[in-house]
Design an enzyme around this catalytic site. Structure first.
Site, PDB file in Angstrom:
ATOM      1  N   TYR A  22       0.835  -1.210   0.000  1.00 15.64           N
ATOM      2  CA  TYR A  22       0.000   0.000   0.000  1.00 15.64           C
ATOM      3  C   TYR A  22       0.864   1.253   0.000  1.00 15.64           C
ATOM      4  CZ  TYR A  22      -3.104   3.697   1.566  1.00 15.64           C
ATOM      5  OH  TYR A  22      -3.793   4.889   1.655  1.00 15.64           O
ATOM      6  N   LYS A  81       1.347   4.473  -2.793  1.00 13.08           N
ATOM      7  CA  LYS A  81       1.193   5.885  -2.466  1.00 13.08           C
ATOM      8  C   LYS A  81       2.497   6.663  -2.674  1.00 13.08           C
ATOM      9  CE  LYS A  81      -3.163   5.772  -1.580  1.00 13.08           C
ATOM     10  NZ  LYS A  81      -4.117   6.482  -2.473  1.00 13.08           N
TER      11      LYS A  81
END
Length: 279
Positions: free
Chosen positions: A151, A155
């Site tokens: 994740y 980002k």
């Protein structure tokens, strides 16, 4: 502040996207809001109107994105502000997440975002104005969280491509902002937005502890107010020289400073090694 701008928001049926959509409509802005399910949007926002255009869009299907953008242009004649908000969390150790699980997170969080940029830029470029907000995360600046590697890396990718995007679109009078939220009280930590590995490995005790903490303790106790975050984005869209890096939440602000201090310390500690590699 003028409220005649047209906003295009992805992931608008819940969380920050929903708060922002509602806030904009209450202030008289025009909003094209996308979700995987148009019915879900209508249920939480209201029926389509002259100022509200709910759109069903699959981020990972470029034709679906292209269609949604074209319908928006047909309805509102322009797009002034793009908010790439859609995405989901994935909490699992790098070893235990499958290739398919990791790639799916990238498909939505990175390549889906690129699909939207690619299909809205021709209109922003033609207008010689506009603002793109790409929602990253404080985990897109600081990645030292066990279990958040995939994740966070999506980002980080969003942050990196936005820095380059900002340089590319500046000559056209278009701004770009990377938004790094900390913990905000949205649906992000609920089962619908935070996926766990299909094949967990028992050895990763810290990762399991992180799962439990986020699901049981942090969820619904986050200090960030999504309504205030929405207000900040609206105000930032009217700035003549808006922030490129926008950390939101005291936790995000503090984590960013901790990383900056840590990197500066290591730069100083290893300077002789760093500068020793030239001819």
């Amino acid at each position: 502040m003028e409220n005649n701008k047209v906003w295009f928001i992805t992931g608008a049926s819940k969380g920050l996207g929903l708060q922002l959509t509602k806030k904009l409509l209450s202030k008289g802005y025009k909003v094209a809001a996308t979700s995987r399910n148009e019915k879900a949007l209508v249920e939480v926002v209201g029926n389509p109107s002259a100022s509200f255009l709910p759109l069903e869009m699959d981020l990972t299907n470029e034709q679906s994105v292209k269609n949604a953008v074209e319908v928006t242009i047909s309805h509102f004649k322009t797009i002034d502000v793009l908010v790439n908000n859609a995405g989901y969390g994935l909490l699992g150790a790098l070893e235990e997440l499958t290739d398919a699980e990791a790639r799916k997170n990238y498909e939505v969080n990175v390549f889906g975002l690129l699909n939207v940029i690619r299909n809205t830029m021709p209109y922003l470029r033609a207008n010689r104005s506009g603002h793109i907000f790409n929602i990253s995360s404080v985990g897109g600046y600081y990645g030292g969280f066990p279990g958040w590697g995939i994740y966070c890396s999506t980002k980080f990718a969003v942050a990196g491509l936005t820095e380059s995007l900002a340089a590319e679109i500046k000559p056209f009078g278009i701004n770009a902002t990377i938004v790094y939220p900390g913990y905000f009280r949205t649906d992000f930590l609920k089962d619908s937005s935070l996926l766990l590995p299909q094949n967990p490995i028992a050895d990763y005790k810290e990762v399991r502890q992180s799962e439990n903490a986020h699901k049981e303790d942090i969820n619904e106790n986050q200090q960030g107010d999504p309504e205030k975050l929405a207000e900040v984005l609206i105000k930032m869209s009217h700035e003549q020289n808006p922030a490129l890096h926008l950390f939101l939440g005291e936790d995000a602000y503090n984590m960013a400073n901790q990383k900056i201090e840590s990197v500066q310390k290591e730069l100083a500690q290893w300077k002789s090694v760093s500068v020793s590699t030239g001819f």
